[in-house]
Design an enzyme around this catalytic site. Structure first.
Site, mmCIF file in Angstrom:
data_model
loop_
_atom_site.group_PDB
_atom_site.id
_atom_site.type_symbol
_atom_site.label_atom_id
_atom_site.label_comp_id
_atom_site.label_asym_id
_atom_site.label_seq_id
_atom_site.Cartn_x
_atom_site.Cartn_y
_atom_site.Cartn_z
ATOM 1 N N LYS A 1 27.846 34.285 20.403
ATOM 2 C CA LYS A 1 27.570 33.907 19.014
ATOM 3 C C LYS A 1 28.371 32.699 18.560
ATOM 4 O O LYS A 1 27.937 31.971 17.672
ATOM 5 C CB LYS A 1 27.825 35.089 18.074
ATOM 6 C CG LYS A 1 26.749 36.156 18.200
ATOM 7 C CD LYS A 1 26.576 36.978 16.951
ATOM 8 C CE LYS A 1 25.305 37.821 17.112
ATOM 9 N NZ LYS A 1 25.032 38.729 16.047
ATOM 10 N N LYS B 1 17.752 36.593 24.715
ATOM 11 C CA LYS B 1 17.204 37.772 24.028
ATOM 12 C C LYS B 1 16.460 37.364 22.760
ATOM 13 O O LYS B 1 16.805 36.356 22.125
ATOM 14 C CB LYS B 1 18.292 38.808 23.749
ATOM 15 C CG LYS B 1 19.121 38.600 22.527
ATOM 16 C CD LYS B 1 19.897 39.879 22.162
ATOM 17 C CE LYS B 1 20.604 39.634 20.830
ATOM 18 N NZ LYS B 1 21.043 40.795 20.119
ATOM 19 N N LYS C 1 16.937 37.498 15.679
ATOM 20 C CA LYS C 1 16.589 37.068 14.310
ATOM 21 C C LYS C 1 17.057 35.650 14.049
ATOM 22 O O LYS C 1 16.455 34.918 13.270
ATOM 23 C CB LYS C 1 17.329 37.924 13.273
ATOM 24 C CG LYS C 1 16.982 39.362 13.227
ATOM 25 C CD LYS C 1 17.715 39.978 12.038
ATOM 26 C CE LYS C 1 18.226 41.353 12.364
ATOM 27 N NZ LYS C 1 19.628 41.387 12.838
HETATM 28 N N1 AQP Z 1 16.016 41.501 21.909
HETATM 29 C C1 AQP Z 1 16.375 42.768 21.727
HETATM 30 N N2 AQP Z 1 15.927 43.714 22.581
HETATM 31 C C2 AQP Z 1 16.272 45.022 22.418
HETATM 32 N N3 AQP Z 1 17.065 45.455 21.389
HETATM 33 C C3 AQP Z 1 17.531 44.529 20.522
HETATM 34 N N4 AQP Z 1 18.303 44.615 19.420
HETATM 35 C C4 AQP Z 1 18.463 43.391 18.885
HETATM 36 N N5 AQP Z 1 17.805 42.474 19.615
HETATM 37 C C5 AQP Z 1 17.200 43.153 20.636
HETATM 38 C C6 AQP Z 1 18.868 45.857 18.924
HETATM 39 O O1 AQP Z 1 18.614 45.918 17.535
HETATM 40 C C7 AQP Z 1 19.711 46.550 16.877
HETATM 41 C C8 AQP Z 1 20.155 45.756 15.695
HETATM 42 O O2 AQP Z 1 20.689 44.538 16.026
HETATM 43 P P1 AQP Z 1 21.466 43.720 14.874
HETATM 44 O O3 AQP Z 1 20.530 43.293 13.849
HETATM 45 O O4 AQP Z 1 22.647 44.447 14.386
HETATM 46 O O5 AQP Z 1 22.053 42.509 15.592
HETATM 47 P P2 AQP Z 1 21.735 41.810 16.880
HETATM 48 O O6 AQP Z 1 21.812 42.738 18.049
HETATM 49 O O7 AQP Z 1 22.682 40.671 16.919
HETATM 50 O O8 AQP Z 1 20.225 41.377 16.659
HETATM 51 P P3 AQP Z 1 19.705 39.924 16.509
HETATM 52 O O9 AQP Z 1 18.265 39.947 16.257
HETATM 53 O O10 AQP Z 1 20.159 39.096 17.675
HETATM 54 O O11 AQP Z 1 20.391 39.481 15.189
HETATM 55 P P4 AQP Z 1 21.175 38.182 14.842
HETATM 56 O O12 AQP Z 1 20.296 37.069 15.305
HETATM 57 O O13 AQP Z 1 21.325 38.255 13.344
HETATM 58 O O14 AQP Z 1 22.466 38.242 15.584
HETATM 59 C C9 AQP Z 1 20.788 46.763 17.934
HETATM 60 O O15 AQP Z 1 20.712 48.106 18.357
HETATM 61 C C10 AQP Z 1 20.389 45.853 19.042
HETATM 62 O O16 AQP Z 1 20.790 46.351 20.302
#
Ligand code: AQP
Length: 343
Positions: free
Chosen positions: A122, A206, A209
């Site tokens: 990140k 991956k 968002k």
């Molecule tokens: N690509 C993914 N595949 C499977 N599981 C995923 N999760 C996120 N992306 C994938 C799961 O969703 C839950 C919530 O995630 P989060 O919103 O707390 O943060 P994150 O993992 O950092 O998700 P993002 O989309 O990548 O958010 P941003 O971009 O804001 O950092 C978790 O259980 C995660 O495993």
């Protein structure tokens, strides 16, 4: 990972959360929400929070945050979380998360946090300029889980390392303060072909968002045309799909699309390849688009209905927070007593 034995004998409890940092996407749905709902349906005691304390570790718009929390709550419910059975609430509405996080910051070791790959992903080369919050993020996550003495945490594959850290923190706390059995060593629930959904533009990254390209992800609120267009434009290679999973090695985009199909259909990768092996993406992509639209359209319609009544979402969040505070209160009181706080 800690090799401490799990001596906790309390009830089974589920905790998970997502950041209100953008539209929830197919990765959040298949990696986490599907399992959240399955655990709820099995009758487990579930706590599903919207982790707004985590959201402010990165630059954010304070004016947009309350609506982002409501939107995430609506997405949880549209995906099948039932607020009359599972507590749905904003993390910031339960101060015990932050209180326990401070205690755990004094238990966790700097070296443990330095090994966290998500911090490196990140912050990249800009780590020196990152907030301290993004560095200590996994400690707050440990507090989120343990403030409810949660025993199981349904998450995507990317959260595995953070869950191991939560176990290490719980084990060290109990060792240091001689209070074996005070906390469970929480188990991750990572299952199914949806545990790691990758970007539609790059099968090695991956789905996220915060990816600048909206074409990289399918949002839970995308309409049918948008879903079909994004799948049609998804990056692939020129080969047809293989007949076995081994044939997907070194083909990240093909593996991702086949995995998405399997997760949406609730079947195995092998079954998908038995049906589509030998067929090109000209055949596979329209079939995937039809399946994705069929699965996501009801979620998207329910999301729109729920977000039309923000006052009702606020009532649900209030009720969820009350339930959560009631369960967290004796846990934080016990932790404060164990570390020797006055009062
Ligand atoms: N690509 C993914 N595949 C499977 N599981 C995923 N999760 C996120 N992306 C994938 C799961 O969703 C839950 C919530 O995630 P989060 O919103 O707390 O943060 P994150 O993992 O950092 O998700 P993002 O989309 O990548 O958010 P941003 O971009 O804001 O950092 C978790 O259980 C995660 O495993």
């Amino acid at each position: 990972m800690t090799d401490a034995a799990n001596t906790y004998s309390g009830p089974q409890r589920i905790l998970s959360g997502m950041q209100p940092t953008g539209q929830l996407h197919l990765g959040n749905y298949l990696g986490a929400l599907v399992n959240w709902v399955a655990l709820q349906e099995r009758g487990a005691e579930c706590f599903y929070c919207i982790v707004d304390l985590h959201a402010i570790t990165m630059p954010h718009d304070p004016k947009a945050l309350p609506d982002a929390v409501r939107s995430a709550a609506a997405a949880y419910m549209a995906a099948g979380v039932d607020p009359s059975r599972s507590a749905v609430f904003a993390q910031s509405a339960v101060p015990a998360h932050a209180e326990l996080a401070w205690i755990f910051q004094c238990v966790a070791r700097l070296g443990w946090l330095e090994r966290m790959t998500q911090f490196k992903d990140k912050t990249g080369k800009d780590a020196e300029r990152a907030s301290v919050g993004i560095f200590t993020y996994p400690v707050l996550q440990a507090a989120d889980i343990l403030v409810y003495k949660a025993t199981h945490v349904p998450v995507g594959e990317d959260q595995k390392q953070h869950l191991e850290l939560a176990r290490d923190i719980a084990a060290r706390f109990m060792r240091e303060f001689d209070c074996e059995g005070a906390f469970p060593l929480p188990e991750p629930v990572i299952q199914g072909p949806g545990a790691r959904i990758m970007s539609l533009r790059d099968g090695t990254k991956k789905m996220s968002k915060s990816d600048e390209s909206d074409a990289s992800r399918i949002n839970l609120v995308d309409d049918a045309d948008t879903i079909a267009r994004k799948i049609k434009k998804a990056k692939t290679d020129p080969e047809p799909l293989p007949e076995t999973a081994e044939g997907l090695q070194n083909r990240p985009e093909a593996a991702n699309l086949a995995g998405i199909y399997a997760a949406l259909a609730g079947t195995s990768l092998e079954t998908v390849l038995t049906e589509f092996g030998g067929k090109g993406f000209g055949v596979f992509k329209p079939a995937l688009a039809d399946l994705a639209v069929a699965k996501l359209a009801p979620i998207s319609a329910e999301y729109r209905r729920l977000t039309g009544d923000p006052a009702e979402i606020d009532r649900i969040l209030q009720r969820g927070a009350e339930r959560a505070r009631a369960v967290a209160a004796p846990v934080i009181a016990e932790a404060k007593k164990i570390v020797g706080f006055w009062g």
